[in-house]
Design a protein around this motif. Structure first.
Motif, short mmCIF file in Angstrom:
data_model
loop_
_atom_site.label_atom_id
_atom_site.label_comp_id
_atom_site.label_asym_id
_atom_site.label_seq_id
_atom_site.Cartn_x
_atom_site.Cartn_y
_atom_site.Cartn_z
N UNK A 18 35.73 51.57 52.66
CA UNK A 18 34.78 50.58 53.15
C UNK A 18 33.68 51.22 53.98
N UNK A 19 34.06 52.20 54.80
CA UNK A 19 33.06 52.87 55.62
C UNK A 19 32.04 53.61 54.75
N UNK A 20 32.57 54.32 53.74
CA UNK A 20 31.68 55.06 52.85
C UNK A 20 30.78 54.10 52.07
N UNK A 21 31.35 52.99 51.63
CA UNK A 21 30.56 51.99 50.91
C UNK A 21 29.49 51.39 51.81
N UNK A 22 29.87 51.09 53.04
CA UNK A 22 28.90 50.52 53.98
C UNK A 22 27.76 51.49 54.26
N UNK A 23 28.09 52.76 54.44
CA UNK A 23 27.04 53.77 54.67
C UNK A 23 26.11 53.88 53.46
N UNK A 24 26.72 53.84 52.29
CA UNK A 24 25.92 53.97 51.07
C UNK A 24 24.98 52.78 50.92
N UNK A 25 25.46 51.60 51.26
CA UNK A 25 24.69 50.37 51.02
C UNK A 25 23.79 49.98 52.20
#
Length: 611
Positions: free
Chosen positions: A437-444
């Motif tokens: 989720x953290x990686x996805x949030x950073x990406x988005x």
């Protein structure tokens, strides 16, 4: 010969040479009326002598033929300069026309036909007028057409005004000077344009200038459509300056030349945009914080201006240019898409790493959005419905292409994290999913810099990408539950993960109706079922919600349970065959069909994610 006649003529015959010389002097001095009277007296004397001498021609009269011809040339010369003489020496013009008219009314001797100076006079009027304005030496060179036409726009009305005010009073009414002038000028101009069009092909500017001038300026109120001309000009009988073949050729020339120019400008705009992608800084933003570039506005402005310009000439040219513009826009979109693919390949292969790769993909999505939103600028009255459909389809395809590239980048970032899911660690801790989720949030996080509705499309696809990878990880056989407690634990993890995904994407701004996370809850029910003999019902329910689920997917999920016998598996799978086929809910899109279960290798690009 009778002696009395001989005695009467004898005193005049010796004076003939002197009279011829005097008459020639009068002609040279442009004293045409006096010269004509003298010429007629000499010719009368010649006729009388010829009759008296029984047809014998006296040598003394040999110069009269040349004298008469000189007189005719003087009349023609004066008529050919009618416009100038009407302003500077109207008496000479009047004298020349009177000479032509008197000669026309005179009965010629039997041995000589009519001289027809009246016809020659009218022809000279026309020829002189044409020569002044349309002599072959004044045809414009390439690039000078506009200046030439502008000069005619002043000169021709002035010439007609001169004809009405000054020339017409010098001529008999039946000369119809206003009509003669208007028709002569028109025909001279028409011939000059035909000669011009037989020369080297005109450039786009000259072709447009000529079309607009011939179709709108020339017949307009400032020129041949002027009310001051009146019915005397009889302009309604004039042939069009340009034939239909002329117009067709000029329109085709204009479109071809403009198309080449437009293609060059669009390529220049694209090259400028592509050059930005390798910068060490993020894309430019507008005052609202959205990624922004002048490229979409430049592209549409170039096309719209040419369409508008063509509409100033004719509807047919506007339709031609409109079709050309849409064709070039389609080519531009294809080139834009190809450039993005090359950009992605160079970046992902490491050949040309871009510091802000995803940001520029998002900026490209904004550009696509702006082009789509402003496409109506290329529409005008008279365009057939659906003519923009191919371009709209091209824009939709560009959007899907950009989405695929963005999602591929997201997939590449998340793939290493999903190799640890599911696992014993996953069963006992939320740390793995927290990292996802953290990686996805950073990406988005930069998705906020793209506009709606594209941001919703991309967020929905990002969520689906995450969920597809999650499902794929579940089906790889890396975890098999060893007990009912572990199945309950896995079911609890699925419920927790679904809630966490939902919270993540809601926080990123995704509308709840777009979520794909219900599938995790459906899989949870498959794991949470205590009685394996009832799996057929759960599988049928799963198929009800997600019609694209396959036997391979279900079989892989049953493996995750770890307690399904061969007979129970067959019974559950048979429910897929016998269960009712149902259509997915309105708006639901492919999900399981994107999961390559149970093949462990994940595709480098999620084909169809944005379809």
């Amino acid at each position: 010969m009778d002696s009395s006649i001989k005695d009467k003529m004898q005193p005049t015959l010796p004076s003939v040479p002197a009279s011829v010389t005097h008459t020639k002097m009068l002609i040279d001095a442009q004293q045409l009326l006096e010269a004509y009277v003298s010429l007629r007296e000499l010719e009368q004397l010649q006729e009388e002598a010829w009759v008296s001498l029984g047809g014998l021609e006296l040598p003394v009269f040999q110069g009269l033929g040349l004298l008469a011809e000189a007189m005719g040339h003087a009349v023609e010369e004066a008529a050919g300069a009618a416009g100038q003489l009407a302003r500077t020496d109207p008496a000479l013009l009047v004298a020349a026309i009177r000479v032509a008219e008197m000669e026309a009314r005179r009965t010629p001797p039997q041995r000589r036909g009519p001289r027809d100076w009246q016809r020659r006079c009218l022809q000279a009027l026309q020829a002189g007028l044409e020569q002044v304005h349309f002599g072959t030496t004044v045809l414009p060179k390439p690039g000078a057409l506009a200046e030439w036409l502008k000069a005619l726009q002043v000169a021709l009305p002035a010439e007609l005004a001169t004809a009405e005010a000054l020339v017409a009073p010098c001529c008999p009414p039946y000369y119809n000077v206003i009509r003669l002038w208007s028709h002569t000028l028109h025909n001279g101009l028409r011939r000059s344009l035909q000669q011009l069009l037989k020369g080297p092909e005109l450039g786009a500017t000259d072709a447009f200038t000529l079309l607009h001038w011939a179709l709108h300026v020339y017949p307009g109120k400032e020129m041949m459509g002027s009310l001051e001309l009146g019915p005397e000009a009889d302009v309604s009988q004039l042939e069009p300056l340009l034939t239909s073949e002329n117009i067709e050729k000029l329109e085709a020339t204009f479109v071809v030349k403009v198309q080449a120019s437009v293609a060059q400008w669009l390529q220049k705009a694209l090259d400028g945009e592509v050059g930005e992608w390798s910068r060490e800084q993020e894309p430019n933003t507008d005052p609202s914080g959205f990624y922004h570039s002048p490229m979409p506005a430049i592209v549409l402005q170039i096309l719209a201006e040419n369409i508008h310009l063509a509409g100033m000439v004719s509807e047919s040219l506007q339709h031609r240019v409109h079709g050309m513009a849409l064709s070039e826009l389609g080519t531009f979109l294809k080139s834009f898409s190809d450039a993005l693919i090359q950009f992605s390949q160079d970046h992902l292969s490491g050949e040309a790493l871009a510091a802000h790769y995803v940001s520029y993909l998002l900026a490209a999505l904004n550009h696509q959005s702006e082009l789509s939103a402003s496409l109506s600028i290329l529409h005008f009255d008279g365009v057939a419905p659906g003519v923009l459909a191919p371009v709209e389809a091209g824009l939709d395809e560009l959007q899907r292409r950009i989405c695929r590239l963005v999602l591929e980048a997201l997939q590449v970032e998340l793939q290493p994290l999903f190799t640890a899911l599911p696992s014993r660690q996953w069963l006992s801790s939320s740390e793995l999913l927290d990292r996802v989720c953290e990686q996805t949030s950073n990406f988005c996080r930069d998705f906020r810099r793209i506009r709606n509705p594209e941001v919703q499309v991309l967020l929905a696809e990002a969520e689906r990408t995450v969920v597809v990878q999650y499902l794929h990880a579940l089906m790889q056989g890396r975890l098999v539950c060893r007990s009912a407690d572990e199945r309950a634990q896995a079911a609890q993890c699925l419920q927790h993960d679904a809630a966490q995904f939902k919270e993540l994407f809601l926080s990123l701004g995704l509308e709840e109706t777009a979520h794909c996370t219900p599938v995790l809850l459906a899989v949870r029910e498959l794991l949470n079922l205590c009685d394996p003999t009832l799996l057929g019902l759960e599988v049928a329910g799963l198929q009800q919600q997600f019609p694209d689920v396959s036997e391979d997917h279900v079989s892989a999920l049953l493996d995750l349970r770890g307690d399904v016998s061969r007979e129970q598996r067959q019974a559950a799978l048979s429910s897929l065959e016998t269960g009712p086929s149902s259509s997915p809910r309105t708006g639901r899109r492919a999900l399981f069909s994107l999961v390559p279960a149970p093949t462990p290798a994940l595709s480098t690009c999620l084909s169809g994610l944005c379809t």
